[in-house]
Scaffold this motif. Structure first.
Motif, PDB file in Angstrom:
ATOM      1  N   SER A 299       0.853  -1.186   0.000  1.00 24.92           N
ATOM      2  CA  SER A 299       0.000   0.000   0.000  1.00 24.92           C
ATOM      3  C   SER A 299       0.883   1.228   0.000  1.00 24.92           C
ATOM      4  O   SER A 299       1.807   1.344   0.813  1.00 24.92           O
ATOM      5  CB  SER A 299      -0.907   0.014   1.234  1.00 24.92           C
ATOM      6  OG  SER A 299      -1.494   1.291   1.406  1.00 24.92           O
ATOM      7  N   ILE A 306      -0.187  -5.705   1.231  1.00 29.57           N
ATOM      8  CA  ILE A 306      -1.639  -5.887   1.145  1.00 29.57           C
ATOM      9  C   ILE A 306      -2.025  -7.011   0.185  1.00 29.57           C
ATOM     10  O   ILE A 306      -3.209  -7.345   0.055  1.00 29.57           O
ATOM     11  CB  ILE A 306      -2.346  -4.588   0.717  1.00 29.57           C
ATOM     12  CG1 ILE A 306      -1.801  -4.104  -0.638  1.00 29.57           C
ATOM     13  CG2 ILE A 306      -2.179  -3.519   1.785  1.00 29.57           C
ATOM     14  CD1 ILE A 306      -2.562  -2.907  -1.209  1.00 29.57           C
ATOM     15  N   TYR A 319      -5.422  -9.888  -3.272  1.00 27.65           N
ATOM     16  CA  TYR A 319      -5.402  -9.010  -2.105  1.00 27.65           C
ATOM     17  C   TYR A 319      -5.832  -9.791  -0.867  1.00 27.65           C
ATOM     18  O   TYR A 319      -6.697 -10.670  -0.922  1.00 27.65           O
ATOM     19  CB  TYR A 319      -6.346  -7.829  -2.304  1.00 27.65           C
ATOM     20  CG  TYR A 319      -5.857  -6.802  -3.293  1.00 27.65           C
ATOM     21  CD1 TYR A 319      -4.711  -6.048  -3.047  1.00 27.65           C
ATOM     22  CD2 TYR A 319      -6.541  -6.561  -4.488  1.00 27.65           C
ATOM     23  CE1 TYR A 319      -4.262  -5.102  -3.951  1.00 27.65           C
ATOM     24  CE2 TYR A 319      -6.107  -5.609  -5.399  1.00 27.65           C
ATOM     25  CZ  TYR A 319      -4.969  -4.888  -5.131  1.00 27.65           C
ATOM     26  OH  TYR A 319      -4.517  -3.945  -6.027  1.00 27.65           O
ATOM     27  N   ALA A 324      -9.778  -4.129  -0.957  1.00 25.62           N
ATOM     28  CA  ALA A 324      -8.720  -3.589  -1.818  1.00 25.62           C
ATOM     29  C   ALA A 324      -9.067  -3.711  -3.294  1.00 25.62           C
ATOM     30  O   ALA A 324      -8.440  -3.057  -4.142  1.00 25.62           O
ATOM     31  CB  ALA A 324      -7.401  -4.305  -1.526  1.00 25.62           C
TER      32      ALA A 324
END
Length: 648
Positions: A299, A306, A319, A324
């Motif tokens: 991120s 992530i 993810y 996300a």
């Protein structure tokens, strides 16, 4: 192109200028280098940078920045792609762009690439390039000079003036870590070369924590780890690259005690995370029948891991948190039927660059602003191909003669009917693989009326450890049989016309094309090789001249002279019955041009049907526009002569 609005209007104008029917598209639509490449956005979303390839008045690649606030662009660097190439670039901060340049070098009889790193303050009225890591005063020219001087291991996002670089300035091929000022080039060593460590990894607190050590003679590999700057390094992972299933460190989480790594779960590559204080590992992402092949996704906002890149996952990303996917899902609704990839984001993740493409749609870069709810097309990679119908790629599976399942991608022309004139198109590497998505080479061939099949033969990556290892010492054997079986499968399935089937490849694919003309002289109508290998013994000899090349050559290519000769197209020319097109760049330092020259000499001596084209200053990647244009023209003419010219 005076401002952002001009770019957008220009792009929309292109959107409406093509008719939607299957017509023969001009060759330059495919043969031109991508108009725009490597689009990157700065930390605050204020600027973008990209490479623009010009066709006139000169054929040049130009590194360009565009200010989204004042609507101004600046041309920073240009290259004709002959002696110097723009390798990569990255925003160090909102004003400074770091640029890696790749140079071709010759020392005695050896040609090789070296890289250098520059910084450019794009906010200056007249931006200038500053060479980082210059040799110190009193530098002895008899000593070695670092071949690779662009290895940035940490961009230090909280420090706008410095980066961490790993460069072998103290001991050859063993980098020390330096804290480098991107404005002045001043440096300070923060970690000295040691223990045969070839590369370093920092944690998210910017402490050098992991060293990757490799023995060039044996292939033994060790990852060393420490907890803090003052602690000693201890072995974490140990294996032999050629005898064991490898483990690779991927990076740290925001928690400095969490380390992510890839390892094999049975036969397939998986992603794990390791708690360094307890030495307990946890499976993060895996499949039961294929590899997870990508690295970590961080991120920009939190700087934590992530997800992982994974070509089999939705949008090519797995993810950890379903939320996300929100941006990708939104783009999917807008561009239904296309693949939407967010390629870069600002630090707060509010501004972003998205690449939209499909098998049948040429890629376009979009700029998005989540605050202002703006999504605008800005740059087209292949402007002449927008709104032109192109072929889909269907993922299929066939069975090799020994029962092994082989996956590949079949692309059919939009006109004509089966059985089609067909091109079998094996990839290079061979430790690589073909995938779906837009491909200008395949789109060109299907537009000309040819079916194209790209098999991921044994030795390809992504299908497990044993499958990938099947290339070791097996060039010309089962790997080649997989291609022959693909051709037979195409004919038996009524897809390919057996009297109009060509094999065309580059690099290893070029070797496979030449080998097919020798090993299966009655199977194909013609063969095309670009930058192909014809003599495995010579390839091994050249490879062994480089650091660590001996153990690689012995394992990948083989050792025994008689065996290498039997698997080299050069020593089977008398069996060839079909016409060949052989092409090579004169300055190719990946596969030396002599590989084609000696093959062509033998073809000539035995009065075979062939044409040889050598590109002046040409490299392994057809980076020079004149060479790329000539390549497509020769290929187009050759395929038309031997496969015919199906009309829309």
């Amino acid at each position: 192109m005076k401002n952002a609005k001009t770019i957008i209007l220009f792009t929309f104008a292109l959107f409406t200028c093509h008719s939607l029917y299957a017509e023969e598209i001009p060759l330059e639509a495919f043969s031109n280098l991508p108009k725009y490449q490597q689009v990157s956005i700065s930390q605050t979303g204020k600027r973008i940078a990209y490479v623009e390839n010009y066709q006139a008045p000169q054929k040049l690649s130009v590194l360009t920045t565009f200010n989204l606030e004042n609507q101004k662009r600046k041309l920073l660097l240009q290259s004709d792609n002959v002696e110097v190439k723009i390798n990569w670039f990255e925003w160090a901060n909102d004003d400074v762009l770091l640029v890696s340049a790749k140079y071709e070098t010759k020392q005695r009889l050896q040609r090789y690439y070296q890289t250098r790193l520059f910084s450019i303050d794009v906010s200056a009225k007249e931006p200038k390039t500053k060479y980082l890591l210059k040799p110190s005063s009193g530098f002895n020219q008899q000593d070695f000079v670092s071949q690779f001087q662009d290895n940035v291991i940490d961009f230090l996002p909280d420090d706008k003036d410095h980066i961490l670089m790993a460069v072998d300035r103290d001991v050859h091929a063993m980098p020390s870590v330096f804290r480098v000022n991107i404005n002045t080039g001043r440096k300070k060593r923060v970690e000295r070369a040691k223990m045969s460590i070839r590369d370093w990894t920092t944690d998210q607190q910017h402490v050098v924590r992991v060293g990757y050590a490799y023995d060039y003679d044996s292939g033994d590999t060790t990852y060393y780890h420490r907890f803090g700057k003052k602690d000693d390094f201890e072995a974490l992972f140990e294996f032999n690259t050629f005898e064991d299933k490898p483990t690779h460190v991927l990076g740290f989480g925001l928690d400095p005690n969490i380390l992510y790594y890839s390892a094999y779960r049975g036969d397939y590559r998986a992603i794990y995370k390791l708690s360094l204080d307890t030495k307990q590992s946890e499976l993060v992402h895996a499949y039961d029948d294929k590899d997870v092949s990508g690295g970590l996704i961080y991120s920009r906002k939190t700087r934590d891991v992530i997800g992982v890149y994974d070509r089999y996952a939705l949008y090519g990303r797995h993810y950890f948190d379903e939320s996300a996917y929100k941006l990708n899902r939104g783009l999917e609704k807008i561009f239904e039927g296309s693949q939407a990839y967010v390629t870069d984001m600002s630090s707060d993740e509010k501004q972003y660059i998205a690449l939209i493409e499909a098998d049948y749609k040429a890629p376009i870069y979009y700029f998005g602003d989540r605050n202002k709810k703006i999504l605008q097309p800005i740059l087209e990679k292949y402007p002449m191909l927008y709104e032109v119908p192109l072929s889909h790629h269907e993922r299929v599976t066939y069975e090799a003669r020994d029962g092994v399942k082989i996956e590949g991608y079949l692309s059919l022309p939009l006109t004509g009917e089966a059985p089609y004139p067909t091109v079998l198109h094996p990839h290079g590497g061979p430790g690589a693989r073909d995938v779906d998505g837009f491909d200008p080479w395949v789109s060109y061939m299907t537009n000309r009326g040819y079916a194209v099949f790209r098999p991921n033969f044994r030795g390809s990556t992504g299908y497990g450890y044993e499958f990938a290892q099947a290339q070791m010492g097996r060039w010309g054997l089962e790997m080649q049989d997989d291609l022959s079986d693909a051709a037979l499968w195409l004919v038996e399935g009524g897809i390919a016309d057996p009297d109009k089937m060509c094999i065309f490849g580059a690099s290893y694919g070029g070797y496979a094309a030449m080998m097919a003309s020798v090993k299966t002289p009655d199977l194909f109508t013609c063969a095309v090789s670009f930058a192909g290998v014809s003599d495995l013994k010579q390839l091994r000899k050249v490879q062994r001249r480089f650091l660590g090349g001996s153990v690689v050559a012995d394992n990948q290519i083989g050792k025994k002279s008689k065996d290498l000769k039997s698997r080299s197209p050069l020593h089977g020319v008398e069996k060839i019955k079909i016409p060949l097109l052989i092409m090579h760049g004169s300055e190719d330092i990946i596969v030396r041009v002599n590989q084609s020259r000696v093959f062509v000499d033998e073809l000539e001596d035995q009065n075979k049907d062939f044409k040889y084209v050598e590109f002046e200053n040409g490299d392994h990647y057809l980076s020079i526009q004149e060479n790329r244009t000539a390549f497509f023209e020769e290929l187009d003419s050759f395929l038309a002569e031997h496969l015919g010219t199906p009309k829309p």
